[in-house]
Design an enzyme around this catalytic site. Structure first.
Site, PDB file in Angstrom:
ATOM      1  N   GLY B  18       0.862  -1.252  -0.100  1.00  0.00           N
ATOM      2  CA  GLY B  18       0.166  -0.013  -0.129  1.00  0.00           C
ATOM      3  C   GLY B  18       1.001   1.195  -0.008  1.00  0.00           C
ATOM      4  CE1 TYR B  20       0.605  -0.785   4.377  1.00  0.00           C
ATOM      5  CE2 TYR B  20      -1.301   0.371   3.985  1.00  0.00           C
ATOM      6  CZ  TYR B  20      -0.798  -0.666   3.976  1.00  0.00           C
ATOM      7  OH  TYR B  20      -1.433  -1.603   3.686  1.00  0.00           O
ATOM      8  N   GLY B  21       3.707   1.115   2.994  1.00  0.00           N
ATOM      9  CA  GLY B  21       4.783   0.156   3.075  1.00  0.00           C
ATOM     10  C   GLY B  21       4.365  -1.021   2.634  1.00  0.00           C
ATOM     11  CG  ASP B 140      -9.443  -1.910   5.711  1.00  0.00           C
ATOM     12  OD1 ASP B 140     -10.440  -2.103   4.857  1.00  0.00           O
ATOM     13  OD2 ASP B 140      -8.504  -2.365   4.981  1.00  0.00           O
TER      14      ASP B 140
END
Lengths: 124, 311
Positions: B18, B20-21, B140
């Protein structure tokens, strides 16, 4: 990312359709990803569908982890997935393989208290 | 936080990515067990890590002390300084090698027995109730991050990360599924713990159906699919100051939920509707859901749970 990287990731996330699709595109079922592991070694151990698909397509069941000597049967037994253990054995996984700590799959199942897996492996 | 001198985890595959990493499946080479590594790159200055990151990590560590059976263990946190300006924070979580998606897929026809669904729902709500009482929102929740051990124990994963990520990630569009999103998020009006209850309602339905309840292809399409089941909310219920107008949708009446989830009993249907309530303030909470008639009767003792066969 190579096809083998993608195949390992699909197997690790239990994505059966993705595995099927990548094999159709020519990914090598015994190929390693960039971490040096085959899809069967990293698959989601609870996914019987992925296990059966990879093995049916010729995945070698006895490839051991290069650092720990762990085979997929060790992992399935340690996590208590009897259904996956049975499929691996159906495709000739070695039930008495030893890892670098000199443990067999049954030892790992016993350590975690998975009586059904222990009983099954001992009955062989 | 460990400063990364010894890092006994060896990556074996990428299992998520994603903005973010990347998320890795890795092996703890000492114990031989699998773990999940989740990294986030954060900007640092002379004061070290940003206070927001430190706070979020501290919160996750505090939750860990409760050792709750229905959330994954946070085993380790490592900070590795990359450059003067960047540090990589890696969270090491327990890895459970089966998710609810796989678990539902492998259930033999005609699907999970009603008692098994009830037990899964109790555990799921128990984990969620625990997070919510500690002011942690999941945001989520989906079958891919609800993990189920070989013994049928539910463990929630990926909670509490949304805020760590959103503090630091550039707003890169990432492909995320809309199917479990509540109306208030689709309408961008409010985000609080009821968000997770909506997702739980969708997942509850999926346990019976073995396919998702609302499969929208865009945010508007997702709302349309929701209204086909719960009906178009009244003008009064529609939140103020949202970009999508109520007039955009046809005037639909609610349809019986059992049309979509036929195998369910009356109490189950009632609880599902309390979860799939349009107004987040009127939606049932995790703790109240656990008290609902559907889940209340015949608590399954832990000893019995151990012996429940995996389908």
């Amino acid at each position: 990312m190579t096809l083998e990287d993608d195949l390992a990731s699909a197997a690790a996330t239990g994505n059966t359709a993705g595995v099927e699709d990548l094999l159709r595109k020519g990914a090598d079922v015994n190929g390693v990803n960039k971490y040096g592991r085959t899809p069967l070694q990293v698959m989601m151990m609870g996914s019987t569908a992925v296990a059966r698909l990879l093995l049916t397509r010729g995945s070698r069941p006895n490839v051991a982890d290069r650092s720990t000597g762990t085979t997929p049967l060790h992992d399935a037994a340690r996590e208590g997935f009897l259904d996956t253990v049975k499929i691996l054995l159906e495709f000739s996984a070695n039930p008495v393989a030893v890892d670098n700590s000199n443990c067999q799959p049954v030892d790992l199942a016993r350590e975690r208290g998975y009586g059904d897996v222990v009983a099954f492996l001992e009955s062989l | 936080m460990a400063q990364g001198a010894s890092f006994p985890y060896e990556q074996v595959a990428e299992i998520g990515g994603g903005a973010y990493g990347t998320v890795y499946k890795a092996r703890d080479v000492e114990s031989g067990k699998f773990v999940a590594l989740k990294s986030v790159r954060v900007q640092t200055d002379q004061d070290g890590l940003p206070i927001s990151t430190v706070r979020e990590v501290a919160l996750l560590k505090r939750l860990e002390q409760f050792d709750h059976p229905n959330v994954v263990r946070l085993m380790d946190v490592c900070a590795i300084q990359r450059t003067d300006q960047e540090t990589k924070v890696t969270l090491v979580f327990e890895h459970v090698d089966q998710d609810l998606k796989t678990y539902l897929e492998k259930a033999p026809v005609p699907g999970l027995p009603p008692d098994r669904i009830k037990d899964l729902m109790r555990q799921l709500l128990c984990g969620l109730g625990f997070l919510h009482s500690n002011r942690v929102m999941h945001r989520d929740l989906k079958p891919e991050n609800i993990l189920v051990t070989s013994q049928g124990q539910v463990k929630l994963a990926d909670f509490g990360l949304a805020r760590i990520y959103s503090c630091h990630m550039a707003l890169t569009p990432v492909v995320v599924t809309l199917w479990y999103r509540p109306p208030e998020v689709l309408l961008r009006s409010s985000y609080a713990t009821p968000v997770d209850i909506w997702s739980t309602g969708c997942i509850f339905a999926e346990m019976f159906r073995r396919k998702p309840l609302f499969c929208g292809e865009s945010e508007a399409d997702q709302l349309g699919k929701i209204f086909e089941v719960i009906g178009l909310p009244s003008e009064e219920e529609w939140p103020k100051d949202v970009t999508i107008s109520r007039k955009h949708f046809p005037p639909l009446f609610p349809r019986p939920i059992t049309d979509f989830v036929p195998e369910m009993d009356e109490q189950g249907a009632e609880l599902m509707l309390e979860m799939l309530t349009f107004d987040p303030l009127k939606r049932i909470s995790a703790l109240n859901a656990l008290e609902h008639e559907y889940l209340k009767e015949e608590e399954t003792p832990d000893t019995e749970r151990e012996s429940v066969a995996v389908p």
